[in-house]
Design a protein around this motif. Structure first.
Motif: not given
Length: 358
Positions: A327-336
């Motif tokens: 797993h790589i921790m990330n968002l589900g989309h780009g920073v808003l």
């Protein structure tokens, strides 16, 4: 419409360019200047992201953010006052490097994504574009005469910009082409897929350690049409790159991909990036445990309190750990836009100390 001639060779200027969305370079980093370690000499000293992706036991999941370099940071906003055009910021090497490292200096993420744009390769294909503020293609390509001469690029998402002439809400031009003259679109996509693979290899040879492919607009297709106009060309890129660079991890991200997960898996990336529309556990069940996964905290959470952000980060990491996948921790989309910078910092702090909190 004027017939355009495209070159299939890489122009010299591309030595300074990297693609952020259609072929994103993620440098798995222990420090911003770290040299990529050859796959054959894998060791415990390799960056955390590379160790996690190859299945080594790691103390925590690596973490980075899509769009982590950019407009939410005050230091970036100040730089924009001196360099107001996006083209200058993304195509001048010194500025692109400076912007890429701004979030690294602030938050020390485990990946440094190069600041650029999905359309960066187009001028090298003799397809001029500008930002005003969104992308504008000067001479959209909508006929076979404009596509058979060969050029470099990326598959379906780049094709949407090339055919539509810029951003679109309806995608009417490319869908008209797909459903009335599909041979034209296939000719375009085939050329794009061949050459984006070459572009990805070029980035890897220049030091990129992980590549992310964005198909930002593939979810605009019915799944039946994804199987015709998007999936095969993503797979063609991945297969081509893996023939020459078998140890290069490739991440596949499709925005709004809830209806396409099994089809993403069929493209055979190394890492499937889940967006926030997908339950993580369900995503793994649908795609299988042979892949690593990235994601998938809702970027809107970063507008919440620090306690709420911590809870969601830990929940995401626990959920991924329970599935047993890398797993790589990330968002589900780009920073808003407008995301508080201190909340981004808190996200990274929690993710990097998650093993102490669980």
């Amino acid at each position: 419409m004027q017939t355009k001639a495209f070159t299939s060779t890489r122009p010299q200027r591309m030595a300074t360019l990297k693609a952020e969305r259609s072929a994103v370079v993620v440098r798995a980093s222990a420090a911003p200047a770290v040299a990529p370690a050859p796959a054959a000499s894998a060791s415990a000293s390799d960056p955390l992201m590379l160790r996690a992706l190859r299945g080594d036991k790691v103390e925590r999941p690596p973490v980075w953010m899509m769009r982590q370099a950019g407009r939410y940071q005050k230091v970036y906003q100040e730089l924009c006052k001196k360099h107001p055009t996006f083209r200058e910021r993304s195509e001048r090497v010194d500025l692109a490097v400076e912007i890429s490292l701004q979030p690294w200096h602030a938050f020390k993420p485990d990946g440094v994504i190069l600041f650029s744009d999905i359309l960066t390769p187009l001028p090298g294909m003799n397809i001029p574009f500008d930002m005003a503020p969104g992308p504008i293609i000067m001479e959209p390509i909508r006929t076979m005469e404009s596509t058979v001469l060969g050029f470099v690029g990326a598959p379906f998402t780049l094709a949407t910009y090339i055919v539509e002439g810029g951003s679109s809400k309806s995608f009417s031009h490319i869908k008209k082409m797909a459903f009335s003259t599909p041979e034209v679109l296939h000719a375009l996509l085939d050329k794009l897929a061949d050459n984006v693979a070459d572009y990805v290899r070029y980035q890897a040879d220049a030091g990129a350690q992980t590549i992310q492919i964005f198909d930002s607009w593939a979810s605009e297709l019915h799944p039946q049409d994804f199987d015709v106009f998007s999936g095969p060309y993503i797979k063609k890129v991945i297969d081509s790159v893996h023939k020459t660079h078998p140890n290069l991890p490739i991440i596949l991200y499709i925005s709004g991909s809830g209806g396409l997960l099994e089809r993403m898996a069929a493209c055979k990336p190394d890492i499937i990036s889940l967006d926030q529309s997908v339950d993580f556990t369900d995503g793994v069940k649908r795609c299988g445990t042979n892949f690593a996964y990235q994601g998938n905290m809702d970027p809107g959470v970063l507008f919440g309190s620090k306690d709420f952000i911590e809870k969601r980060v830990i929940d995401t990491i626990k959920t991924a750990k329970a599935t047993g996948v890398r797993h790589i921790m990330n968002l589900g989309h780009g920073v808003l836009p407008g995301t508080p910078e201190e909340n981004v910092g808190h996200f990274f702090h929690v993710a990097k100390t998650a093993h102490e909190r669980m």
